[in-house]
Design an enzyme around this catalytic site. Sequence first.
Site: not given
Ligand code: SDX
Length: 432
Positions: A308, A366
């Site tokens: 998140h 989710d």
């Molecule tokens: C919702 O914003 C809100 O409030 C949204 C929400 C609402 O109620 O409106 O809460 C609803 O959208 C919840 C989120 C649902 N999405 C997912 O579950 C999809 C999977 N999650 C991700 O794609 C991700 O975590 C996000 C999009 C939710 C957040 O993205 P960020 O903040 O841009 O995360 P990031 O890319 O900065 O993460 C940091 C690291 C990265 O790795 P490094 O580059 O540091 O090596 O964490 C990794 C990312 O690659 N990472 C994940 C991951 N999420 C982040 N790796 C594997 N699986 C994941 N789910």
Amino acid sequence: MTESGKVATVSLEGKTASLPVHSGTLGPDVLDIRKITAGLGVFTFDPGYGETASCTSKITFIDGDKGVLLHRGYPIAQLAEQATFTEVAYLLLNGELPTGTEHDGFVETLKSHTLLHEQIRNFFNGFRRDAHPMAILCGTVGALSAFYSDANDISNAASRNLSAMRLIAKLPTIAAWAYKYTQGEAFIYPRNDLTYAENFLSMMFAHPSEPYKINPILARAMDRILILHADHEQNASTSTVRMAGSTGANPFACVAAGIAALWGPAHGGANEAVLKMLAKIGSKENIPEFIAQVKDKNSGVRLMGFGHRVYKNFDPRAKIMQATCHEVLGELGIKDDPLLDLAVELEKIAIHDEYFVKRSLYPNVDFYSGIILKAMGIPTSMFTVLFALARTTGWISQWKEMIEEPGQRISRPRQLYTGSPERDFVPLAKRG
Ligand code: SDX
């Protein structure tokens, strides 16, 4: 917003800007950068606005480190446990929990707006039967403004409130009819003898040929799921609604924009993606291989329902959703749901795995919602539609707050230009 009395002085190449610091009720202070360009001749740079407060708001507060979520100051766990969705909708819109009389009046007003103009039935026929219900929802909500020209009078408080009530009341009808259309089943009209959640279940699962018995367990679970999805500060879809609203667009168009933004798998589409991910993993034995894929950056595989932008701890909604999951499955007599077992095992492994711990990746709202919805008989394609149905209350509350903000102006971010320097046009004949 109060002046903290603190000022940040920023200097660059002999120029100085004094930037005031503002304090809110809760959460970090904010650095007011509105004078930075005048002072230093530079813009700030924050792609995705992860470090930028786009507005002041009284509606929702999130503390991502502590896993706190408050709606108008009330903790989400207390609201999910003790309130109904219509009480929470009133709270988000008006700022206070309703008295009994206020709640009754609110519910009665909603009930007088649950029907759609009969002409709107024709909209559904324009879609193929295999259309994704989100496409139908997005198109139909946007088109609602064609039936309510008063929605354009956003300077009129009564018009704003009427549009809010119409949207909150009509979204369940449009959502359920989108589902029925894809099933080739008869539309079921709203019933004003039912609660908001009961009415949605009735429009989803009833048939005109026989009476429909409301399952109180499913109705209570649905009501709680709607509460958990109602609002969430300035997330991508809410920011989209605010951005569209800042231009003076009518609220139906703004909410349609929010629906479009929510659809993405990184946002509201994640609940649908979680179910597809669990189906792809198939069994607990395959979890280690899947986790290895997630860790391999080249795989493009993400652990959906985890991570998140704000929560760097458990999403408090995920905890409530997991508890609701066990409750609903238990009450439905579903002993060993393979999907739930798989999700619980996946969570157990992930939250102890250094890769996820180091990146503060925990289950979000989710991760479990899809399992409950599937157990309730709601098809995967309708998960994000349900999210949009619930979030409409948050979107329209945030839209109203923005429109009513004194000095509200159009949103217009700037950029860092990295394209070609100025150059002269070369006529086609000379371009070889
Ligand atoms: C919702 O914003 C809100 O409030 C949204 C929400 C609402 O109620 O409106 O809460 C609803 O959208 C919840 C989120 C649902 N999405 C997912 O579950 C999809 C999977 N999650 C991700 O794609 C991700 O975590 C996000 C999009 C939710 C957040 O993205 P960020 O903040 O841009 O995360 P990031 O890319 O900065 O993460 C940091 C690291 C990265 O790795 P490094 O580059 O540091 O090596 O964490 C990794 C990312 O690659 N990472 C994940 C991951 N999420 C982040 N790796 C594997 N699986 C994941 N789910």
